[in-house]
Scaffold this active site. Structure first.
Site, PDB file in Angstrom:
ATOM      1  N   LYS A   1      -6.276 -58.725  18.617  1.00 17.80           N
ATOM      2  CA  LYS A   1      -6.109 -57.560  19.471  1.00 17.80           C
ATOM      3  C   LYS A   1      -6.881 -56.337  18.961  1.00 17.80           C
ATOM      4  O   LYS A   1      -7.320 -55.503  19.758  1.00 17.80           O
ATOM      5  CB  LYS A   1      -4.622 -57.237  19.617  1.00 17.80           C
ATOM      6  CG  LYS A   1      -3.849 -58.326  20.359  1.00 17.80           C
ATOM      7  CD  LYS A   1      -2.372 -57.980  20.454  1.00 17.80           C
ATOM      8  CE  LYS A   1      -1.607 -59.041  21.222  1.00 17.80           C
ATOM      9  NZ  LYS A   1      -1.627 -60.352  20.557  1.00 17.80           N
TER      10      LYS A   1
ATOM     11  N   GLU B   1      -0.160 -48.529  18.340  1.00 19.57           N
ATOM     12  CA  GLU B   1      -0.621 -47.888  19.557  1.00 19.57           C
ATOM     13  C   GLU B   1       0.342 -46.795  19.984  1.00 19.57           C
ATOM     14  O   GLU B   1       1.534 -46.847  19.672  1.00 19.57           O
ATOM     15  CB  GLU B   1      -0.680 -48.896  20.716  1.00 19.57           C
ATOM     16  CG  GLU B   1      -1.912 -49.738  20.764  1.00 19.57           C
ATOM     17  CD  GLU B   1      -1.921 -50.611  22.009  1.00 19.57           C
ATOM     18  OE1 GLU B   1      -2.989 -51.167  22.299  1.00 19.57           O
ATOM     19  OE2 GLU B   1      -0.880 -50.752  22.687  1.00 19.57           O
TER      20      GLU B   1
ATOM     21  N   HIS C   1       9.990 -57.095  25.197  1.00 20.45           N
ATOM     22  CA  HIS C   1       8.539 -57.293  25.316  1.00 20.45           C
ATOM     23  C   HIS C   1       8.172 -58.706  25.769  1.00 20.45           C
ATOM     24  O   HIS C   1       7.013 -59.103  25.698  1.00 20.45           O
ATOM     25  CB  HIS C   1       7.816 -56.968  23.995  1.00 20.45           C
ATOM     26  CG  HIS C   1       8.213 -55.659  23.400  1.00 20.45           C
ATOM     27  ND1 HIS C   1       7.964 -54.459  24.016  1.00 20.45           N
ATOM     28  CD2 HIS C   1       8.880 -55.356  22.247  1.00 20.45           C
ATOM     29  CE1 HIS C   1       8.442 -53.469  23.272  1.00 20.45           C
ATOM     30  NE2 HIS C   1       9.008 -53.988  22.198  1.00 20.45           N
TER      31      HIS C   1
ATOM     32  N   ARG D   1      -6.168 -68.026  26.318  1.00 21.84           N
ATOM     33  CA  ARG D   1      -5.461 -69.278  26.587  1.00 21.84           C
ATOM     34  C   ARG D   1      -4.942 -69.257  28.010  1.00 21.84           C
ATOM     35  O   ARG D   1      -5.061 -68.259  28.720  1.00 21.84           O
ATOM     36  CB  ARG D   1      -4.277 -69.430  25.638  1.00 21.84           C
ATOM     37  CG  ARG D   1      -3.349 -68.217  25.668  1.00 21.84           C
ATOM     38  CD  ARG D   1      -2.100 -68.409  24.854  1.00 21.84           C
ATOM     39  NE  ARG D   1      -1.382 -67.172  24.612  1.00 21.84           N
ATOM     40  CZ  ARG D   1      -0.564 -66.582  25.466  1.00 21.84           C
ATOM     41  NH1 ARG D   1      -0.387 -67.113  26.663  1.00 21.84           N
ATOM     42  NH2 ARG D   1       0.068 -65.469  25.155  1.00 21.84           N
TER      43      ARG D   1
END
Length: 483
Positions: A114, A198, A233, A290
């Site tokens: 990421k 973040e 999440h 994926r």
């Protein structure tokens, strides 16, 4: 063609379905507990990895590579989770000249991590959320970097997904404890404790775009999916289209997704995920290298088999369709059925499934990993399967999903079915007023399910018409529709 399926549960069952249609031989890689699953019973051949836990079976690169060689596999399909986004695994297969159904190791290193993906997005002009992606270990210096990002912030695992290794931090006092917790969770789930920070957007929508690229870097998008309904999440509702998007914003999102995929030199299936705020601004979040759990809703609106597309591209073929040949119709919705107890903060529920009735009907699809007599063990994610419905409009489809869940019977373990029905009944959900904080705001006190009614029990008996026979437990599974 021989396909080694390096996964378990409903996704292994899903891949076996496509192998059957293509005439491929399915070889299931499985742990010891996973002998009691539908995939084990339906696979043409089996290869057991001795052990119970993921770390000693599905996540052991050398064991999986050795299995691919011993079974003489032409393709290795990783499904999702486990090693599906591990570049070291893919590189090991490449060195042995074994065909991985997915992108190459270089693309996974670039896009699957990421942190690298965020830098890639920035390089092609796609907006990203303010973040810190460095590796500072000094506590004082690290805290200063986080203060630049601002609170609240969210800590995320650099590798993998599924909500694992993610922690929301609202104050400085909580940062180090949650930072350490996220690193441990990431290490256990993905074999790497690399994380990044973040800025946490309070009420965004989570919208993703399905992309495909072939060997000559021709790319298409397969439109978007709305994935804002999440718990810890982890997505539990997914639908397409995202009906609140304007056509202009949809074009921006799909265009950005293709731009990122091309810059990454991407091949095969991928999903580019975005956060969309209330002002219509969007931010790149990650590129999942994926097949996604929620690929089923895309299949339902486009009339495509995405696993067939994966195999075609892995075999060196070009994309089956061009962009102007791909057109969605109607609305599709997927919900995830978990063995968990909503009365006890959704703790996983283990045990044997004593009864299971999947109510067949038009535009209902069931991707399940278990049948009657199978056991939900404590070793893996407790997802039993997925229910997917389609209808011409969102309003019609919500009613169809509610009716389907009303008729779905699972006895022997606790499930989240009543909770899913409660979400469907929620006025804000019906009005499409969604955000990633929907569940915590709409259900702040948690959820206490209603008891199963006598009518539901009677329906189970009428649907079966005779005592359950485990050997026939696959007969209730409707083949997926494509169109």
């Amino acid at each position: 063609m021989r396909v080694l399926i390096a996964n378990r549960g409903e996704v292994a069952f899903r891949i076996i379905r496509t192998c059957e249609e293509l005439g491929y031989t399915s070889v299931l890689l499985h742990s010891t507990p996973d002998k009691n699953t539908l995939a084990y019973r339906l696979a043409d051949e089996k290869f057991e990895l001795q052990g119970n836990r993921a770390s000693e079976t599905y996540l052991d690169i050398q064991k999986v590579v050795d299995a691919a060689k011993k079974t003489k596999a032409d393709f290795i399909h990783p499904g999702f989770g486990f090693l599906s986004e591990n570049p070291d695994f893919v590189e090991a297969l490449e060195k042995m000249r074994l065909n991985f159904v997915g992108p190459d190791s270089k693309a996974i290193r670039m896009a699957g991590n990421k942190i690298h993906a965020k830098e890639l997005a920035k390089s092609v002009g796609v907006p990203t959320v303010p973040s810190y992606t460095g590796t500072e270990k000094n506590p004082d210096k690290l805290l200063k970097e986080v203060q630049k990002v601002g609170f609240p912030c969210i800590i995320k695992a650099a590798s993998g997904g599924g909500g694992k290794g993610m922690k929301v931090v609202r104050t400085e006092n909580d940062f180090f404890e949650l930072h350490d917790s996220a690193k441990r969770e990431a290490k256990n789930a993905f074999g790497s404790d690399s994380v990044f920070i973040e800025k946490y957007l309070e009420r965004p929508r989570h919208v993703e775009v399905q992309i495909f690229f072939d060997r000559i870097l021709q790319g298409v998008h397969l439109f978007e999916r709305e994935c804002s309904i999440q718990r810890r999440h982890q997505k539990i509702f997914e639908e397409t289209p995202a009906t609140t998007l304007t056509q202009n914003l949809r074009d921006q999102l799909t265009g950005a997704a293709l731009k990122i995929g091309k810059a990454a030199g991407y091949k095969n299936a991928g999903t580019v995920e975005f956060l969309v705020d209330n002002d219509g601004k969007f931010y790149f979040m990650e590129l999942n290298t994926r097949l996604q759990v929620e690929h089923t809703v895309t299949e339902a609106t486009l009339g495509l088999d995405l696993v067939k597309w994966q195999f075609a591209i892995a075999a060196g073929q070009n994309l089956p369709l061009k962009q102007d040949q791909i057109s969605p119709r109607g609305h599709a919705l997927e919900v995830r059925i978990y063995a968990e107890n909503p009365e006890q903060e959704f703790l996983p529920s283990t045990g044997q499934i004593s009864d299971l009735v999947l109510p067949l009907g038009p535009h209902r699809r069931f991707d399940f990993g278990y049948g009657i007599g199978d056991s939900i063990t404590p070793y893996y994610d407790p997802m039993i399967g997925k229910v997917i419905t389609w209808a011409p409009t969102r309003k019609e489809n919500l009613a169809r999903m509610k009716a389907t869940l009303n008729e779905l019977i699972i006895f022997g373990v606790n499930t989240n079915i009543e909770f899913l029905k409660k979400v469907l009944d929620n006025n804000h959900y019906q009005e499409n007023r969604l955000s990633t904080r929907f569940l915590e705001e709409e259900f702040p006190r948690g959820f206490i399910p209603q008891p199963i009614t006598k009518a539901q029990r009677d329906f189970a008996e009428l649907s079966r018409g005779q005592p359950a026979d485990k050997s026939n437990s696959t007969l209730s599974y409707e083949s997926p529709w494509y169109g």
